[in-house]
Design a protein around this motif. Structure first.
Motif, PDB file in Angstrom:
ATOM      1  N   HIS A 293       0.685  -1.212   0.355  1.00  0.00           N
ATOM      2  CA  HIS A 293      -0.122  -0.068  -0.258  1.00  0.00           C
ATOM      3  C   HIS A 293       0.644   1.211  -0.028  1.00  0.00           C
ATOM      4  O   HIS A 293       0.452   2.332  -0.790  1.00  0.00           O
ATOM      5  N   LEU A 297       0.816   4.048  -2.899  1.00  0.00           N
ATOM      6  CA  LEU A 297       0.970   5.647  -2.586  1.00  0.00           C
ATOM      7  C   LEU A 297       2.432   5.879  -3.644  1.00  0.00           C
ATOM      8  O   LEU A 297       2.004   7.677  -3.913  1.00  0.00           O
ATOM      9  N   HIS A 300       1.291   6.513  -7.037  1.00  0.00           N
ATOM     10  CA  HIS A 300       1.302   7.635  -6.981  1.00  0.00           C
ATOM     11  C   HIS A 300       1.280   9.427  -7.029  1.00  0.00           C
ATOM     12  O   HIS A 300       1.537  10.161  -7.785  1.00  0.00           O
ATOM     13  N   SER A 348      -4.493   2.751  -7.766  1.00  0.00           N
ATOM     14  CA  SER A 348      -5.672   2.412  -6.279  1.00  0.00           C
ATOM     15  C   SER A 348      -5.419   1.172  -5.131  1.00  0.00           C
ATOM     16  O   SER A 348      -4.462   0.230  -6.493  1.00  0.00           O
ATOM     17  N   ARG A 349      -5.110   0.851  -4.765  1.00  0.00           N
ATOM     18  CA  ARG A 349      -5.417  -0.269  -3.339  1.00  0.00           C
ATOM     19  C   ARG A 349      -6.129  -1.084  -3.929  1.00  0.00           C
ATOM     20  O   ARG A 349      -5.447  -2.130  -3.564  1.00  0.00           O
TER      21      ARG A 349
END
Length: 430
Positions: A293, A297, A300, A348-349
């Protein structure tokens, strides 16, 4: 007696006048060239939009009447808002069959209204027709964006309306909250395009209050605020967005602020592996690992940083040219907004099937912002549709979805400088 060399012309009859007008209409509109323009000319996209909106009304009614409704989250939504109706303002105590309430306060108010007008959630058929209305409004807002920006050819509207059973089912057969949030988002984008920043910020914040995914647009919107509104204007717009969140959340914040913030804006939420559309090819152990995760991030944020400089150039050009009133200028606003959202979706996760509406209606615009051939664009669009319609997802469908996302992002990055022909088109439209 008439002078020599001049003939007396008899006055035209009404029939002759009508016949002349029909001939002019035929010469102008009933031609092969005009038919081609209806298919290919972005300036005539509004014609196809009107026809397709009428068609969509009949299609959605037919789907509601003929295709069985599938219960997923509607009952849980009604159970969650029923707790508020009964006087519970503590978010930690608001639950449904699918678990605790995980959406912001705007969701509660919207679905409380739906709770009452659908006979406490029991009149599902009526709810389906309400969501049919949401669908038609959303499509109309999207068509207006495309008509003003003149970016895509009219024939692409057919792909938006006729090629996705998944999207129609999300609206009228599943009754998810995602479509409601996106309807408010597209309304705010239309307002930003027209220069109504305060009203646009209001509806953007309302969209965020229904579902948090709308924040994926926020990085590009922040740059738009800075470029067009200046420092103090940006503070004003951000204050409007924050103030609406505080106002809507006030009853819950006053009761149990921690429960409300953790419940409605939970950035650490872990999704179930069994429902993932985009990470099926990973092991479940890796999928739920916190390190995975965090890596997503960082990727991103890193990609947003790479795009920030060209986006800001777009936004400054938009701020400069927007007062001209020429719709094509909105291309400079739309591409950063839609790309920021796509990057968020790509990293996205987890993506669940209802999340398709987060970016489905922006895909033609994004693909027409790449340097790829028309056939490759259509191929990418088809593969994305295939990935979202594969249930349950497979290793191949998940990997294919990522490849398509990365191809679009790379194509947009390769054309990251504002289009050189924009000034020519603006002068032509004046």
């Amino acid at each position: 007696m008439a002078p020599p060399g001049k003939r007396h012309r008899a006055p035209s009859t009404k029939i002759q006048v009508i016949k002349g007008r029909l001939l002019k209409f035929q010469a102008k509109y009933l031609t092969t060239d005009f038919a081609k323009r209806l298919v290919l000319d972005p300036s005539l996209l509004w014609v196809s939009a009107i026809l397709l909106l009428v068609g969509e009304l009949f299609v959605n009614v037919l789907v509601i009447q003929r295709v069985p409704y599938t219960e997923i989250d509607w009952i849980a939504y009604m159970q969650e808002v029923e707790g508020v109706v009964n006087g519970t303002w503590d978010y930690s105590k608001l639950k449904g069959d699918t678990g605790p309430l995980v959406y912001p306060a705007g969701f509660v108010y919207i679905f409380t209204i739906l709770y009452y007008i659908t006979n406490y959630g029991r009149n599902i058929r009526f709810a389906q027709y309400i969501f049919c209305g949401f669908y038609l409004v959303t499509v109309a807002l999207v068509f207006r964006i495309y008509s003003k920006s003149r970016k895509i050819p009219p024939y692409m509207l057919i792909f938006i309306c006729c090629t996705s059973y998944r999207v129609h089912s999300i609206y009228v057969l599943r009754l998810f909250n995602d479509p409601v949030a996106m309807m408010f988002l597209y309304l705010s984008v239309n307002l930003f395009m027209d220069g109504y920043w305060t009203l646009g910020s209001t509806f953007f914040s309302l969209a965020v209050s229904i579902k948090m995914n709308i924040l994926l647009f926020a990085p590009a919107l922040l740059l738009a605020y800075i470029a067009s509104q200046g420092f103090y204007g940006t503070i004003k717009q951000l204050s409007i967005c924050a103030g609406i969140q505080l106002l809507l959340g006030a009853p819950f914040l006053l009761t149990n602020p921690v429960a409300y913030m953790v419940g409605s804006f939970n950035l650490g939420r872990v999704f179930l592996f069994e429902w993932t559309v985009n990470w099926r090819f990973l092991s479940e152990e890796l999928f739920v690992h916190p390190g995975f995760h965090i890596s997503l991030l960082l990727l991103h944020v890193g990609l947003l940083a790479i795009f920030a400089k060209p986006w800001f150039r777009y936004m400054k050009s938009f701020a400069k040219l927007q007062p001209t009133g020429v719709g094509i200028v909105s291309q400079l606003l739309l591409l950063p907004l839609f790309t920021a959202n796509l990057i968020g979706v790509a990293f996205s996760r987890s993506l669940h099937y209802q999340f398709y509406v987060w970016y489905f209606h922006t895909l033609p615009y994004l693909l027409w912002s790449t340097p790829y051939s028309i056939w490759l664009r259509l191929c990418i669009l088809g593969l994305i549709e295939m990935s979202w319609n594969t249930f349950p997802s497979t290793n191949v469908s998940s990997a294919m979805l990522h490849v398509c996302h990365l191809l679009i992002i790379y194509g947009i990055f390769s054309k990251r400088n504002p289009p050189k022909d924009l000034d020519i088109n603006i002068n032509k439209d004046k």
